[in-house]
Write a protein that holds these residues in place. Sequence first.
Motif, PDB file in Angstrom:
ATOM      1  N   GLN A 277       0.813  -1.216   0.000  1.00  0.00           N
ATOM      2  CA  GLN A 277       0.000   0.000   0.000  1.00  0.00           C
ATOM      3  C   GLN A 277       0.844   1.262   0.000  1.00  0.00           C
ATOM      4  N   TYR A 300      -3.747  -1.049  -5.268  1.00  0.00           N
ATOM      5  CA  TYR A 300      -4.073  -0.422  -3.978  1.00  0.00           C
ATOM      6  C   TYR A 300      -5.458  -0.872  -3.497  1.00  0.00           C
ATOM      7  N   ASP A 301      -6.444  -0.859  -4.394  1.00  0.00           N
ATOM      8  CA  ASP A 301      -7.811  -1.245  -4.007  1.00  0.00           C
ATOM      9  C   ASP A 301      -7.865  -2.698  -3.542  1.00  0.00           C
ATOM     10  N   ASN A 304      -6.460  -3.025  -0.267  1.00  0.00           N
ATOM     11  CA  ASN A 304      -7.394  -2.439   0.694  1.00  0.00           C
ATOM     12  C   ASN A 304      -8.494  -3.433   1.071  1.00  0.00           C
ATOM     13  N   ILE A 347     -12.582   6.127   2.140  1.00  0.00           N
ATOM     14  CA  ILE A 347     -12.028   4.784   1.995  1.00  0.00           C
ATOM     15  C   ILE A 347     -12.496   4.114   0.702  1.00  0.00           C
ATOM     16  N   HIS A 610      -1.477   4.667   6.231  1.00  0.00           N
ATOM     17  CA  HIS A 610      -2.206   5.473   5.258  1.00  0.00           C
ATOM     18  C   HIS A 610      -1.502   6.819   5.145  1.00  0.00           C
TER      19      HIS A 610
END
Length: 623
Positions: A277, A300-301, A304, A347, A610
């Motif tokens: 990330q 990234y998604d 996540n 988010i 983050h």
Amino acid sequence: MKRTELTSVDLTEPFTLKELTNSSMIESGAHILYMFNDHLLYTQNATSYIMEGLNKGHRIVLFEDQTFFDQINNNLLLEGYSEDALKQITYICHSKHYSTNNQFQADHCYENLVKLLKPAVEQHRTTRIWGQVLAQNALVSELRKYECSCDEFLNSEKVISVCAYNALETPSYIQNEMLKVHGYFMVDEKIEKSPFYNKKYVVNISPTEQLKLKKIEMENQELKRRNHQLVKEKASQKEREQDLRIAKRNAEKANAMKTTFLSQMSHDLRTPLNIIQGYSQISLLETNDPRIQSNIQKIYDASNNLLKLIEEILDFSAIEAGKVSINKECIHARSFIDQCIKSIFDITHSNQIIKVDDIDDQMYIEADRLRLTQVLTNLITNAVKYTQSNGHISISLDHDHVKDQVIINVEDTGIGIPSNELTLIFEPFYRSKRTMSKWKGTGIGLAIVAQLTTKMDGTYGVRSKEGIGSSFWVSFKGFVAKKETTDISESPFATNALPATPKMKILYIEDNLDNVDLMSSMLHIITEVELYSEATGKSGYHKAIEVQPELILLDLHLPDMNGLEVLDNLKCHPLTKSIPVIVISAEALESTIDLSLEKGCQSYLTKPVHLEKLRDLVLRHNG
Ligand code: ADP
């Protein structure tokens, strides 16, 4: 051999056994009932009774057990009696005498007694008996029959007999009956004529009396049976309790192992996720190529999603293990809902429109802020997930004045839920076959909603129509304030970042070099930093004293010591105690986070870090 002179005794007053057996009147025979309580006094009384008999040249018969007989012999020897004198005692084992096939049989016992006494009686020699009658397994009718026969025989043949019963073990109805068939009644200290003794009664027992005895007997048998059953039940209950204790211990052990396993697993998954990330966030900023940007965004998604899954599993197991504490406060409803929606969009990056109905500015909800956020986040993200982009999502709040409750409704015009699934969806890990292939998920979200809402003393429910949409609701204690109340829910974090100042000194205590590299890249995006890194707790501590950084970033899993120990040390040293420390760890257990904050760290960031959150925190401590 000792000899004591006979004395006369006034039988209208209570007297001692010694007085009685020493009196001339006893020569006519006596049937004495002795209910003893104290075994020591029982033995002393037996010794003196036998001594008197020996002194008078009586024949002695002792119905007892071998231990007691040995004890009497010892006592007599100590008193100076010779071995020869002891031979005057006939010992009969009482359990053999009073029990035939485990039962007390009056006729059998009586015949044996007569057989035993006859020779002495025929020689006109006085006999005195001491016997402990074993009445535990005897029917009262049989005992009475035996004692009545004995009474007649003893009195006619001038035999003195002490029939001892253990008062603690003999039921009172037997004690009462025995009082009627013995001429004398004795306890450990005193002896008296029995007030209930009646010769007529001893000889004839009326049919009514007999019936009464039978009834008592039956009741007693029933009581014994129930008592036995109770004893058995108690024993098996004890066994069950023991089993339960073992099962509880095992469950606690398993639970502890599960928690350790989950926290370890979460830690191990978060560490590589941090790298994925972190670099995706940096790369997104570093490239202008839309194709590469879109690829990186996908990475990234996906990471996540993985992170969300880990968090849900960890959360759920903590709730299940009862490790979630609830700290209720009054939450300002409107700003809370706004904040929730904002963080969901931050988010999910969803562009779905959520309509929020007018919420009374004076409405407050009594709940745990963190847990209520979890509940609402789950409901809203589900609504977003299961509603097409052209559908509608709306949130409304009602206040029930009567019950003093605030009801939060999350409605959507999404795919809806068939009626047969409405009760199942709140079960852990339930995922509908209709949605499983098209939408990602764990099936834990609504189970968390159900458990947390219940823990906060709230209620929850759903109304839905397949193809039309769903309406989920949760309700908690709440109120609408009458006058202006200060908004107590404002985020404690400042939203405007302070301007970055050049060359901020930051020390990062972390042993994983990949993490250090990543942090260095992230920090350089945020501001100009002079980054120091140390791989052990000890060297990190010394570095902090030496360079006096403006901020310390601290990992918890260090090779030489736990990060919390480093934190303790830093907070104790005058040169480092006021340097803000941010713990950055893959450890996401609530208890560890709480402990770190208690020990004085400013903030706790869980990996993956983050970028925006890190920026917020770093800039707050810059300058
Ligand atoms: P997940 O969404 O991860 O599958 P949840 O526990 O949140 O797990 O939900 C359980 C199931 O309930 C989902 O799989 C879905 O079938 C159904 N569901 C939940 N919310 C909605 C909604 N707003 N609309 C339609 N179906 C829903």
